[in-house]
Enzyme design. Structure first.
Site, short mmCIF file in Angstrom:
data_model
loop_
_atom_site.label_atom_id
_atom_site.label_comp_id
_atom_site.label_asym_id
_atom_site.label_seq_id
_atom_site.Cartn_x
_atom_site.Cartn_y
_atom_site.Cartn_z
N GLN A 54 -7.31 -11.91 3.51
CA GLN A 54 -7.72 -11.84 2.31
C GLN A 54 -7.33 -12.48 1.36
O GLN A 54 -6.11 -12.58 1.36
CB GLN A 54 -7.17 -10.33 1.80
N TYR A 74 -4.67 -8.06 -9.50
CA TYR A 74 -5.02 -9.43 -9.81
C TYR A 74 -5.95 -10.60 -10.93
O TYR A 74 -6.87 -9.60 -11.03
CB TYR A 74 -5.00 -9.71 -8.51
N ARG A 80 1.89 0.53 5.36
CA ARG A 80 3.93 0.62 5.37
C ARG A 80 3.77 0.49 6.93
O ARG A 80 5.14 1.15 7.72
CB ARG A 80 4.29 1.40 4.47
N CYS A 108 9.23 4.68 2.07
CA CYS A 108 10.26 4.64 1.18
C CYS A 108 10.52 3.32 0.30
O CYS A 108 10.89 3.18 -0.42
CB CYS A 108 12.46 4.47 1.45
C1 FMN Z 1 5.36 -4.99 1.87
C2 FMN Z 1 3.28 -4.67 1.64
C3 FMN Z 1 2.87 -5.90 1.16
C4 FMN Z 1 1.32 -5.47 0.50
N1 FMN Z 1 0.52 -6.95 0.62
C5 FMN Z 1 -0.50 -6.35 0.15
C6 FMN Z 1 -1.55 -7.52 0.40
O1 FMN Z 1 -0.81 -8.78 0.49
N2 FMN Z 1 -3.37 -7.33 -0.34
C7 FMN Z 1 -3.28 -5.56 -0.48
O2 FMN Z 1 -4.87 -6.16 -1.48
N3 FMN Z 1 -2.32 -5.41 -0.12
C8 FMN Z 1 -1.25 -5.30 -0.79
N4 FMN Z 1 -0.35 -3.97 -0.23
C9 FMN Z 1 -0.89 -2.44 -0.53
C10 FMN Z 1 -1.12 -2.38 1.18
O3 FMN Z 1 -2.20 -2.84 1.20
C11 FMN Z 1 -1.54 -0.36 0.90
O4 FMN Z 1 -2.75 -0.62 -0.59
C12 FMN Z 1 -0.84 -0.12 -0.28
O5 FMN Z 1 0.22 0.50 0.38
C13 FMN Z 1 -1.52 1.61 0.44
O6 FMN Z 1 -0.73 1.81 1.52
P1 FMN Z 1 -0.11 2.69 2.30
O7 FMN Z 1 0.71 3.78 1.96
O8 FMN Z 1 -0.43 2.90 3.76
O9 FMN Z 1 1.29 1.68 2.72
C14 FMN Z 1 1.29 -4.58 -0.02
C15 FMN Z 1 1.85 -3.59 0.29
C16 FMN Z 1 3.04 -3.33 1.06
C17 FMN Z 1 4.06 -2.29 0.95
#
Ligand code: FMN
Length: 361
Positions: free
Chosen positions: A98, A169, A318, A342
């Site tokens: 990405q 961003y 997550r 969390c």
């Molecule tokens: C620890 C962490 C790091 C993340 N880093 C990125 C990232 O580098 N690029 C991005 O587009 N989203 C990033 N996200 C967002 C996730 O890709 C995702 O959009 C968001 O966590 C919701 O999805 P989930 O409910 O499955 O966690 C990050 C999320 C978490 C928790």
């Protein structure tokens, strides 16, 4: 449907589960791949996910958002990145990277004290930073840096790139009327706010070559008054799809919109898949695949999203931090992820690596 193979843009996935881009905090201080980072991705590849998207990888030094994030702004990074993609490919996995520039959400502490750059000097209440507006030369330099990053991604063996155009961003900042108040080629109305992403996509396509998979993660909604909303986002996506973008991941929110991107309190199935209706709008108007991200935790919800046609792919962040082998477990009958949303994994500053804080290190 979740475990049916799925092909698009030249990618052949063994199932419809995507590891959404997730910052790892496992690169070294200079952004090079480490052994720990390779092991981390080997675990994810072994866990059975159909497609891996790496955490955001830095295209230009002025856009750094986190310490120990992966970098690709110099040819020096290619060799070690190739070790990462080889490791994933040896396990039968598919991996994209990405490409990102942090814009006004970049951290001065990681920029040698420099003021972050952005389309316009719009104060960010979440970081308390007012960025500096980029001049024309700087804008073209960053556009070229996205193209160069994509070329390096091909050399490093990535199966494609995803452009980070969401979450506040730089690319999102040019698209959003909240953060882009310019009155020149790069801003002033919808047409001109589109120019930056258009030129970034052209640079990526030129450098990566015809046929290389280029995906985009976009905000359906900035969740800020005067920000980008779903109708305009879908119009943008349609134009980018016509240009050759092969899939869209639908997300939302910026740092300053608060807890919109990575929500907590996902306790009931109705609280899962929180960008589902937005993804449905993209699906309605686009012919290319749509990935839904955000809050999906149980297999019945994932299956329903696919079955009802609100998305083609299910993107998880997550849940895979907690259980990299969740896809295998679900294929064997597990109904629900263990992740309790969390956001302990998001307290990067306190953690040596991004990991689930509910589990013993
Ligand atoms: C620890 C962490 C790091 C993340 N880093 C990125 C990232 O580098 N690029 C991005 O587009 N989203 C990033 N996200 C967002 C996730 O890709 C995702 O959009 C968001 O966590 C919701 O999805 P989930 O409910 O499955 O966690 C990050 C999320 C978490 C928790």
């Amino acid at each position: 449907m979740l475990f049916e193979p799925f092909s698009f843009g030249g990618l052949n996935l063994k199932n419809r589960i995507v590891r959404s881009a997730t910052y790892e905090k496992r690169a070294d201080e200079d952004g090079f791949v480490t052994g720990a980072l390779i092991e981390f991705y080997e675990d994810i590849a072994k866990g059975g996910v159909g497609l891996i998207i790496s955490g955001g990888i830095l295209v230009h030094p002025s856009g750094r958002v986190a310490p120990q994030m992966l970098c690709i702004h110099n040819d020096f990074y290619i060799d070690k990145l190739k070790r990462l993609t080889d490791a994933v490919h040896n396990l039968g996995g598919t991996i994209l990277t990405q490409v990102v520039h942090g814009g006004r959400q970049s951290l001065p502490a990681l920029l040698g004290g420099e003021q972050p750059v952005a389309p316009s000097p719009v104060f960010d209440p979440s970081t308390r930073i007012t960025p500096r507006a980029m001049d024309d030369q700087e804008i073209w330099e960053v556009i070229e840096s996205f193209g160069n990053a994509a070329r390096r991604a091909t050399y490093a063996g990535f199966d494609g790139v995803q452009l980070q155009a969401a979450h506040g961003y730089l690319v999102n900042e040019f698209l959003s009327p909240h953060t882009n108040i310019r009155d020149d080629y790069w801003g002033g109305d919808e047409e001109r706010r589109f120019h930056f992403v258009e030129e970034v996509y052209r640079a990526i396509r030129r450098e990566a070559g015809e046929g290389y998979p280029v995906l985009i993660k976009m905000n359906a909604d900035d969740f800020i008054e005067g920000g980008l909303g779903a109708e305009e986002s879908v119009r943008i996506a349609k134009r980018l799809a016509d240009m050759g973008v092969c899939a869209f991941e639908v997300s939302g929110g910026m740092y300053e919109s608060g807890n919109k991107t990575v929500r907590t309190e996902i306790l009931k199935p109705e609280q899962e898949a929180y960008f589902r209706s937005a993804a449905g709008l993209f699906k309605r108007d686009l012919l290319v695949p749509v990935m839904l991200v955000g809050g999906m935790r149980s297999r019945p919800v994932m299956e329903e999203v696919l079955f009802k046609g609100d998305a083609d792919l299910i993107s998880l962040s997550r849940p895979l931090v907690r259980e990299p082998d969740l896809p295998h477990k679900m294929a064997q009958g597990k109904e629900k992820a263990d992740c309790i949303s969390c956001n302990g994994c998001m307290r990067f500053n306190k953690l040596d690596v991004v990991r689930c804080t509910q589990l013993k290190p």
